[in-house]
Design a protein around this motif. Structure first.
Motif, PDB file in Angstrom:
ATOM      1  N   LEU A  31       0.857  -1.176   0.000  1.00  0.00           N
ATOM      2  CA  LEU A  31       0.000   0.000   0.000  1.00  0.00           C
ATOM      3  C   LEU A  31       0.890   1.222   0.000  1.00  0.00           C
ATOM      4  O   LEU A  31       1.846   1.290   0.784  1.00  0.00           O
ATOM      5  CB  LEU A  31      -0.880  -0.011   1.262  1.00  0.00           C
ATOM      6  CG  LEU A  31      -1.662   1.244   1.586  1.00  0.00           C
ATOM      7  CD1 LEU A  31      -2.785   1.421   0.565  1.00  0.00           C
ATOM      8  CD2 LEU A  31      -2.238   1.152   2.988  1.00  0.00           C
ATOM      9  N   ARG A  32       0.621   2.141  -0.908  1.00  0.00           N
ATOM     10  CA  ARG A  32       1.357   3.409  -0.894  1.00  0.00           C
ATOM     11  C   ARG A  32       0.584   4.394  -0.041  1.00  0.00           C
ATOM     12  O   ARG A  32      -0.614   4.578  -0.225  1.00  0.00           O
ATOM     13  CB  ARG A  32       1.514   3.953  -2.302  1.00  0.00           C
ATOM     14  CG  ARG A  32       2.610   3.243  -3.063  1.00  0.00           C
ATOM     15  CD  ARG A  32       3.003   3.997  -4.300  1.00  0.00           C
ATOM     16  NE  ARG A  32       3.418   5.361  -4.050  1.00  0.00           N
ATOM     17  CZ  ARG A  32       4.666   5.743  -3.836  1.00  0.00           C
ATOM     18  NH1 ARG A  32       5.620   4.864  -3.811  1.00  0.00           N
ATOM     19  NH2 ARG A  32       4.959   7.011  -3.638  1.00  0.00           N
ATOM     20  N   VAL A  33       1.270   5.025   0.863  1.00  0.00           N
ATOM     21  CA  VAL A  33       0.685   6.071   1.695  1.00  0.00           C
ATOM     22  C   VAL A  33       1.557   7.288   1.478  1.00  0.00           C
ATOM     23  O   VAL A  33       2.690   7.336   1.961  1.00  0.00           O
ATOM     24  CB  VAL A  33       0.656   5.678   3.184  1.00  0.00           C
ATOM     25  CG1 VAL A  33       0.025   6.778   4.005  1.00  0.00           C
ATOM     26  CG2 VAL A  33      -0.063   4.354   3.373  1.00  0.00           C
ATOM     27  N   ALA A  34       1.037   8.240   0.690  1.00  0.00           N
ATOM     28  CA  ALA A  34       1.830   9.390   0.245  1.00  0.00           C
ATOM     29  C   ALA A  34       3.079   8.850  -0.433  1.00  0.00           C
ATOM     30  O   ALA A  34       2.973   8.144  -1.417  1.00  0.00           O
ATOM     31  CB  ALA A  34       2.119  10.332   1.391  1.00  0.00           C
ATOM     32  N   ASN A  35       4.262   9.110   0.111  1.00  0.00           N
ATOM     33  CA  ASN A  35       5.470   8.605  -0.544  1.00  0.00           C
ATOM     34  C   ASN A  35       6.064   7.410   0.191  1.00  0.00           C
ATOM     35  O   ASN A  35       7.201   7.036  -0.058  1.00  0.00           O
ATOM     36  CB  ASN A  35       6.508   9.719  -0.677  1.00  0.00           C
ATOM     37  CG  ASN A  35       6.991  10.201   0.666  1.00  0.00           C
ATOM     38  OD1 ASN A  35       6.345   9.980   1.675  1.00  0.00           O
ATOM     39  ND2 ASN A  35       8.126  10.875   0.695  1.00  0.00           N
TER      40      ASN A  35
END
Length: 91
Positions: free
Chosen positions: A63-67
């Motif tokens: 999962l990408r969370v912002a960068n």
């Protein structure tokens, strides 16, 4: 002759977006069971670069969370179990 106005940091960010897709902002519930790339690397005894490569190839769901990249503990368990099964059942 055109000169590049991109800084090394901008170039690195562009590369990350191209590699891992656009940055997305998603909320993770408090107490969610997620691991960082560093934690996964330590658990597998590999470098963070290797973990990023596993994510990039789609071998390790993330999962990408912002960068930042986060891996659910369940996805990590499934990844390890799938590799463990391959070792136990040679073709």
């Amino acid at each position: 002759m055109a000169t590049s106005s991109c800084s090394p940091v901008q170039t690195e960010r562009q590369l990350k977006r191209e590699t891992f897709g656009p940055m997305v902002v998603q909320s993770i519930p408090p107490g969610a069971d997620v691991l960082t790339v560093k934690q996964v690397g330590a658990a597998l005894a590999v470098s963070t670069d290797t973990v990023y490569e596993l994510c990039r190839r789609g071998d390790l769901p993330h999962l990408r969370v912002a960068n930042a990249i986060r891996i659910s503990r369940e996805a990590f368990r499934q990844f390890v179990n799938a590799r463990d099964d391959v070792g136990r059942n040679p073709s």
